[in-house]
Design a protein around this motif. Sequence first.
Motif, PDB file in Angstrom:
ATOM      1  N   LEU A   8       5.477   2.199  -6.895  1.00 49.99           N
ATOM      2  CA  LEU A   8       4.856   1.283  -7.370  1.00 49.99           C
ATOM      3  C   LEU A   8       5.679   0.389  -8.728  1.00 49.99           C
ATOM      4  CD1 LEU A   8       1.387   1.953  -5.935  1.00 49.99           C
ATOM      5  CD2 LEU A   8       3.296   0.361  -5.246  1.00 49.99           C
ATOM      6  N   LEU A   9       5.612   1.345  -9.651  1.00 52.66           N
ATOM      7  CA  LEU A   9       6.313   1.289 -10.742  1.00 52.66           C
ATOM      8  C   LEU A   9       7.983   1.658 -10.656  1.00 52.66           C
ATOM      9  CD1 LEU A   9       3.531   2.098 -13.759  1.00 52.66           C
ATOM     10  CD2 LEU A   9       4.073  -0.197 -12.448  1.00 52.66           C
ATOM     11  N   ASN A  10       8.801   0.604 -10.304  1.00 51.56           N
ATOM     12  CA  ASN A  10      10.608   0.622 -10.418  1.00 51.56           C
ATOM     13  C   ASN A  10      10.713  -0.075 -11.072  1.00 51.56           C
ATOM     14  OD1 ASN A  10      10.040  -1.632  -8.462  1.00 51.56           O
ATOM     15  ND2 ASN A  10       9.424  -0.911  -6.467  1.00 51.56           N
ATOM     16  N   ALA A  11      12.165  -0.162 -10.396  1.00 57.05           N
ATOM     17  CA  ALA A  11      12.495  -1.537 -11.646  1.00 57.05           C
ATOM     18  C   ALA A  11      12.711  -2.646 -11.302  1.00 57.05           C
ATOM     19  CB  ALA A  11      14.691  -0.967 -11.222  1.00 57.05           C
ATOM     20  N   ALA A  12      12.887  -3.279  -9.970  1.00 59.97           N
ATOM     21  CA  ALA A  12      11.909  -4.561  -9.608  1.00 59.97           C
ATOM     22  C   ALA A  12      10.785  -5.102 -10.775  1.00 59.97           C
ATOM     23  CB  ALA A  12      11.666  -4.670  -8.342  1.00 59.97           C
TER      24      ALA A  12
END
Length: 359
Positions: A8-12
């Motif tokens: 849920l915490l990613n590059a996007a």
Amino acid sequence: MAEPFKNLLNAAVVADMSDRLRKAWPRFDAKRFETLALDGLDELEMKARAMHLCTALEGTLPGDFKLSADILRKAIEGGLAKWALWPVGEYVSRHGLGHPDRALEVLHALTQNFTAEWAIRPFILQHPELTFATLARWVADPSEHVRRLVSEGSRPRLPWGLQLKPLIADPTPTLPLLEALMDDDSDYVRKSVANHLNDIAKDHPHLVADWLDKHLPGASAKRKALLRHASRTLIKKGDARVLGAFGQGAKFKGEAVLSLSPRRIRLGDSVTLDVLLTPAGRKNQSLVIDYAVHHVKANGGTSPKVFKGWTLDLAAPRALRRQHAVKPITTRKYFSGVHRIELLINGRVEAHADFALTC
């Protein structure tokens, strides 16, 4: 296979944070933020990712917290939301303690788009007078998310959150807040109030029993449901005052038989509980029926864990059945040996039986 929670915490998300922060403050070094944020991100678990992104914010937001607070509020107003706000809340809790008024304004905006329940806790500890005065105003806030923060953020033992040891020792400062929110229109808020009271019950059962004495008589159906959920730990423990408040404190009159099958199982199997209740007479009895499994420990002793069973009214013989799985879980290590199961009726042991576990 479900997507790992940590993703849920990613590059996007990092790219979105970078874009919205740059729009809020054109001097924001978006490229540096993304470089810091993405470096090693994929190797981290969920909470570690949030802390890592907070460190990236520390490396790119201005050192003047008042300016940083304005930038963060503008970014939130500009659409920065959801899991991206966890590192933002962490940043505010780390750097806003010197400017608590401004920090609480940011958390007010933040919680309406994610949650500030973890971030507000250092302010309760470091600035209790100011923070409790702010929470007292927020109980009437139009946003259910802000009203929930009043209860959830001040819970003494919030999961994943900093323990509020002064409130563990003396929870009375939060009681006026809970009283103001107990009949809130929002289920979301009322559930938090129930969980908060259940936290208090773990250290001060008499306070929750007193709360029931005051607030249960004549309560609405919604309030009764809240109070019952708030009392779940004490009901499991068979607290006489709490069970009595719900009309379920009387000793069971009759015979209770508990049978287990099979009597020998391996780790990963289940044991079936068969209960036969035969009341004495035909008068209706209100019963809370739970069961305690005495798990064998490494030293050969046992440790009980209470599991929910049934809540019912009984005026005639009745048979009950429940399967109890004995499977590996992260919060308990099983050991081979004889495990006892006790049948608890209105908090009292009325029957017991044993099964052997091989790990």
